[in-house]
Design an enzyme around this catalytic site. Structure first.
Site, PDB file in Angstrom:
ATOM      1  N   ARG A   1       0.822  -1.221   0.000  1.00 19.97           N
ATOM      2  CA  ARG A   1       0.000   0.000   0.000  1.00 19.97           C
ATOM      3  C   ARG A   1       0.850   1.263   0.000  1.00 19.97           C
ATOM      4  O   ARG A   1       0.462   2.261  -0.595  1.00 19.97           O
ATOM      5  CB  ARG A   1      -0.921  -0.003   1.224  1.00 19.97           C
TER       6      ARG A   1
ATOM      7  N   LYS B   1     -17.741 -17.730   1.149  1.00 18.77           N
ATOM      8  CA  LYS B   1     -19.158 -17.525   1.474  1.00 18.77           C
ATOM      9  C   LYS B   1     -19.992 -16.932   0.348  1.00 18.77           C
ATOM     10  O   LYS B   1     -19.637 -15.911  -0.224  1.00 18.77           O
ATOM     11  CB  LYS B   1     -19.259 -16.602   2.691  1.00 18.77           C
TER      12      LYS B   1
ATOM     13  N   GLY C   1      -9.125  -9.386  -1.366  1.00 17.05           N
ATOM     14  CA  GLY C   1      -7.993  -9.864  -0.578  1.00 17.05           C
ATOM     15  C   GLY C   1      -7.346 -11.167  -1.000  1.00 17.05           C
ATOM     16  O   GLY C   1      -6.168 -11.197  -1.356  1.00 17.05           O
TER      17      GLY C   1
ATOM     18  N   GLY D   1     -12.500  -4.394  -0.013  1.00 21.65           N
ATOM     19  CA  GLY D   1     -13.902  -4.039   0.227  1.00 21.65           C
ATOM     20  C   GLY D   1     -14.409  -2.987  -0.744  1.00 21.65           C
ATOM     21  O   GLY D   1     -15.542  -3.050  -1.219  1.00 21.65           O
TER      22      GLY D   1
HETATM   23  P1  AMP Z   1     -13.277 -15.087   0.845  1.00 21.53           P
HETATM   24  O1  AMP Z   1     -12.637 -14.236   1.887  1.00 21.53           O
HETATM   25  O2  AMP Z   1     -14.752 -15.263   1.009  1.00 21.53           O
HETATM   26  O3  AMP Z   1     -12.874 -14.684  -0.558  1.00 21.53           O
HETATM   27  O4  AMP Z   1     -12.721 -16.552   1.088  1.00 21.53           O
HETATM   28  C1  AMP Z   1     -11.373 -16.891   0.980  1.00 21.53           C
HETATM   29  C2  AMP Z   1     -11.151 -18.155   1.747  1.00 21.53           C
HETATM   30  O5  AMP Z   1     -11.979 -19.179   1.230  1.00 21.53           O
HETATM   31  C3  AMP Z   1      -9.725 -18.672   1.657  1.00 21.53           C
HETATM   32  O6  AMP Z   1      -9.142 -18.590   2.927  1.00 21.53           O
HETATM   33  C4  AMP Z   1      -9.898 -20.114   1.214  1.00 21.53           C
HETATM   34  O7  AMP Z   1      -9.091 -21.017   1.932  1.00 21.53           O
HETATM   35  C5  AMP Z   1     -11.352 -20.396   1.504  1.00 21.53           C
HETATM   36  N1  AMP Z   1     -11.888 -21.467   0.649  1.00 21.53           N
HETATM   37  C6  AMP Z   1     -11.822 -21.549  -0.681  1.00 21.53           C
HETATM   38  N2  AMP Z   1     -12.387 -22.694  -1.111  1.00 21.53           N
HETATM   39  C7  AMP Z   1     -12.828 -23.349  -0.028  1.00 21.53           C
HETATM   40  C8  AMP Z   1     -13.487 -24.602   0.167  1.00 21.53           C
HETATM   41  N3  AMP Z   1     -13.804 -25.380  -0.858  1.00 21.53           N
HETATM   42  N4  AMP Z   1     -13.803 -24.955   1.434  1.00 21.53           N
HETATM   43  C9  AMP Z   1     -13.464 -24.156   2.473  1.00 21.53           C
HETATM   44  N5  AMP Z   1     -12.845 -22.964   2.349  1.00 21.53           N
HETATM   45  C10 AMP Z   1     -12.531 -22.565   1.108  1.00 21.53           C
END
Ligand code: AMP
Length: 403
Positions: A35, A205, A361, A384
């Site tokens: 950054r 999620k 991120g 974000g």
């Molecule tokens: P996000 O912050 O929602 O973009 O999620 C990123 C996180 O999702 C990372 O830390 C990944 O390890 C996790 N992730 C990706 N695929 C999976 C999966 N199939 N099951 C559990 N966690 C996951």
């Protein structure tokens, strides 16, 4: 709107809002200076014009006023180092231990052309996050020109990111070079995308990504859904997903998104197969399974070989690519293949002339980890903020300058 590059800042005091919210270890050493580096070209342009620079930023989330832990003073040696890396007249960097008040005004007032002043953490004042007008006005008195180069906080209507802009006339407020590049690349994807346009959405999620998928349904030709969130879609379509990640309260949302996509003629791609594991661990037993038929007791932690091929094909035929979120648990070696394969396909498509934007991120962490950062068209610094931009929201930090 005044354009930064066209402006001559000679003899001007330029108040620049940067995002220096960098991670520090327990010895107050910076562990990732991305950054700060990202703001250096903006600072250098002002200096080389013969202007002086007053930098303001937030840093962490201090709760009750000034604390050593959240002092921006820790960053001064590194800022000095980065500004003095190349040969030329040495750049002096001063620090004011308050962002408003007498010392800040005096030091800012005494700056000579080519000198830099870093103000103390804006969030030592509650007024910053509240978007307090009086506080914003006090900050505005520090400079003749206001430059916003903090894309990472553009989605916040804080005193220094948005409210302050009203105290500067139109030709005295503008984006910095980083903000200009961020806005230009996001606009290119959202409003001037060459088709086919694929959005690759991954991560854990569904709930975090509903709004972005909905907004992209209006613009993309293809949406690839990978990562943990894919299993909620699989289950919603009647599949067995074992103990893969699932948001039971989002099953209806997932079905609705699929229906909306069909109605709009947007192709949603879900992973046909998965790398499954018997536990969430780096040393788990693994196997390959159809994503809609994961055996009981197993969980999908990465996209499988067929899904890699399926996704990479779509990516290679796309002219515009947006990537947010990893395809699997890329932090563990056994489950990083899908994310690497997607990164490779994006790099190849980019080499063939497609425009690719990576933001959010974890996908940024992934392109950095796998060495693809300079093989895509643009890597956004705003997690974000970028997400909200693609959700179709107006970002206060952008609107304050544009209006
Ligand atoms: P996000 O912050 O929602 O973009 O999620 C990123 C996180 O999702 C990372 O830390 C990944 O390890 C996790 N992730 C990706 N695929 C999976 C999966 N199939 N099951 C559990 N966690 C996951």
């Amino acid at each position: 709107m005044s354009k930064f590059a066209d402006h001559n800042f000679a003899k001007q005091k330029v108040l620049i809002r940067v995002d220096f919210n960098v991670p520090l270890n327990d010895k107050y050493e910076i562990t990732d200076d991305t950054r700060i580096r990202a703001a250096i070209p903006t600072i250098k342009k002002v200096i080389s014009d013969g202007g002086s620079v007053i930098l303001m930023s937030h840093f962490g989330r201090p709760k009750d006023g000034p604390t050593e832990k959240y002092s921006l003073q820790h960053l001064v040696p590194h800022i000095y180092k980065l500004l003095n890396e190349s040969a030329g007249k040495p750049v002096k960097v001063f620090f004011a231990n308050d962002c408003i008040g007498e010392q800040a005004y005096l030091t800012a007032g005494m700056l000579s052309p080519g000198e830099v002043l870093l103000l103390e953490n804006l969030r030592f004042y509650k007024e910053e996050e509240k978007g307090d007008e009086k506080f914003a006005e006090k900050l505005s008195k520090l400079g003749d020109v206001y430059v916003n180069d903090a894309f990472g906080t553009a989605h916040r209507a804080h005193a220094s990111t948005a409210v302050i802009a009203k105290f500067f006339p139109g030709d005295k407020k503008m984006f910095g070079l980083l903000m200009e590049a961020e806005v230009a690349s996001a606009e290119k994807v959202l409003h001037q995308s060459e088709k086919p346009f694929v959005a690759i959405i991954g991560g854990a999620k569904v709930s975090d990504k509903i709004l972005i998928i909905e907004n992209l349904l209006e613009r993309a030709t293809d949406i690839i859904i990978g990562g943990g969130m894919a299993y909620t879609f699989m289950k919603a379509a009647g599949g067995n997903i074992g103990k893969s990640l699932c948001e039971e309260d989002r099953l209806d949302t997932a079905s609705e998104l699929i229906k909306k996509a069909e109605a709009k003629g947007v192709c949603i791609h879900l992973p046909s197969d998965s790398i499954i594991a018997d536990k969430f661990a780096a040393d788990a037993e693994t196997s390959v399974s159809p994503s809609n038929n994961v055996p009981d007791g197993w969980m999908g932690l990465d996209i499988g070989p067929n899904a890699c091929e399926q996704f990479c094909n779509v990516i290679k035929h796309s002219k515009t690519i947006l990537w947010n979120g990893p395809m699997g648990v890329f932090e563990m070696e056994k489950f990083q293949h899908g994310t690497k394969a997607v990164a490779t396909a994006i790099a190849e498509a980019t080499e063939d002339g497609s425009f690719s934007l990576v933001g959010g991120g974890d996908s940024v962490a992934a392109v950095n980890q796998f060495g693809f950062a300079d093989k895509v068209s643009y890597v956004s610094t705003g997690g974000g903020a970028l997400l909200e931009y693609f959700e179709g929201k107006v970002l206060p930090g952008i609107a304050a300058i544009q209006s």
